[in-house]
Design an enzyme around this catalytic site. Structure first.
Site, PDB file in Angstrom:
ATOM      1  N   CYS A 117      23.237  36.656  -1.202  1.00 30.16           N
ATOM      2  CA  CYS A 117      22.347  36.664  -2.365  1.00 30.16           C
ATOM      3  C   CYS A 117      22.408  37.989  -3.107  1.00 30.16           C
ATOM      4  O   CYS A 117      22.339  38.037  -4.340  1.00 30.16           O
ATOM      5  CB  CYS A 117      20.921  36.349  -1.953  1.00 30.16           C
ATOM      6  N   HIS A 287      15.261  38.467  -0.149  1.00 31.14           N
ATOM      7  CA  HIS A 287      16.182  37.609  -0.897  1.00 31.14           C
ATOM      8  C   HIS A 287      16.376  38.203  -2.286  1.00 31.14           C
ATOM      9  O   HIS A 287      15.412  38.602  -2.938  1.00 31.14           O
ATOM     10  CB  HIS A 287      15.612  36.193  -0.995  1.00 31.14           C
ATOM     11  N   ASN A 307      17.821  31.403  -9.159  1.00 33.16           N
ATOM     12  CA  ASN A 307      18.180  31.519  -7.747  1.00 33.16           C
ATOM     13  C   ASN A 307      19.671  31.207  -7.577  1.00 33.16           C
ATOM     14  O   ASN A 307      20.348  30.817  -8.541  1.00 33.16           O
ATOM     15  CB  ASN A 307      17.323  30.563  -6.910  1.00 33.16           C
TER      16      ASN A 307
END
Length: 340
Positions: A117, A287, A307
């Protein structure tokens, strides 16, 4: 006297019940936690049953953002606050609408079974900014795997990395172009396939295997004509953005989307729609994501976030989170950079 005793007894019963509900422990992926969130009067978001994660260990694979020590952040790069820029900040802002010609802004990628990520959030925002700041001349997608595998100072590849050094690497070394494994265009496409992240959709389930970090190749795929070194896109500067709502908004308005990280709690695994805020559950890890704008809904201010779990997740690949109070530390570690 009897009335007083009854009142006290009722109060104790009420308090015990209140404390019991407040402190109740839910299984993170259970129907109970979903019901609790959806029935919570102050949640502001909807939860949905997920089949993506088999366990919390499975979920933690996706939490690849590692915190950079504050002293190191300040030492390695400057921090901007934009206090000298007087501008009216709109109540709603969407980078996709502000710069419609920059295709990367509206692209939702997929990190697959890799804790990358930190790399995705970085190259996505770098791609956006390259297009915006070049006036559309650099309308590219930069390679997550080039950064993931070749930036030794960033961390441990698929096992996680640090946001700041990724942007420093962009300035010092540059990053080549890429696309997904499915499209397979650009110099160095992502090697791992799209898969379903705790939702049902058109892609196969992600499964329980975490991919090993590939080696740093420093070569383009065979059919790509531009040499690796000539395909590099570089930034001119990297910097931290102050933990301040207006500073972050001004940065996005002027230069484009930014990368940020936040603390993921157990309840977030069940997110489906709405403006997220932490309701219940313990922290799982960090994240990294891309903030592309903000807005207000039902008097609740929010950040609009892309995302990297493909478009089947959340609100077509996006989610919203409460803005202006550093919810889940979303405003604490914002990183950006410029090409000019």
């Amino acid at each position: 006297m009897l009335t007083s005793i009854l009142c006290i007894a009722s109060l104790i019963t009420f308090l015990e019940a209140h404390i019991s509900v407040k402190n109740e422990k839910f299984e993170p992926l259970s129907d109970d936690i979903i019901s609790y969130i959806n029935e919570h009067p102050n949640a502001g978001w909807r939860a949905e049953k997920s089949n993506r994660f088999h366990s919390l260990d499975d979920a933690r694979i996706q939490m690849g953002a590692r915190r950079e020590e504050p002293d190191l952040r300040r030492k390695r790069r400057p921090t901007v606050d934009h206090n000298d820029w007087n501008v009216e900040i709109p109540s709603n802002f969407d980078s996709r609408k502000k710069w419609p010609g920059c295709k990367s802004i509206a692209t939702i990628r997929d990190q697959s079974r890799c804790g990358s990520c930190w790399s995705f959030g970085a190259v996505e925002a770098m791609s956006d900014r390259s297009c915006i700041q070049s006036g559309g001349k650099q309308n590219v997608e930069l390679s997550a795997v080039d950064l993931l595998t070749c930036c030794e100072s960033c961390g441990l590849g698929c096992e996680g990395g640090i946001l700041g050094p990724a942007w420093d690497y962009w300035v010092k070394e540059g990053i080549v172009t890429a696309s997904s494994k499915e499209n397979h265009t650009g110099c160095e496409p992502y090697p791992f396939p799209k898969c379903e992240h705790h939702t049902k959709g058109k892609y196969p389930p992600c499964g329980s295997k975490i991919y090993n970090t590939p080696r740093c190749k420093q070569t383009c795929q065979r059919k790509y004509k531009t040499p690796y070194t000539q395909d590099k896109h570089r930034g001119k500067s990297s910097y931290n953005v102050k933990n301040d709502e207006k500073a972050i908004q001004k940065e996005i308005m002027k230069y484009g989307p930014v990368e940020a990280s936040f603390t993921v709690y157990e309840d977030f695994l069940n997110y489906k729609s709405g403006i997220y805020k932490h309701i219940t559950g313990e922290a799982l890890g960090g994240h990294a994501i891309r903030i592309i704008g903000w807005g207000v809904e039902n008097k609740t201010p929010y950040w609009l976030i892309a995302n990297s779990w493909n478009e089947d997740w959340g609100e077509n690949g996006y989610f919203r989170i409460v803005r202006g109070r550093d919810e889940c530390s979303i405003e604490s570690e914002v990183i950006a950079g410029r090409i000019n």
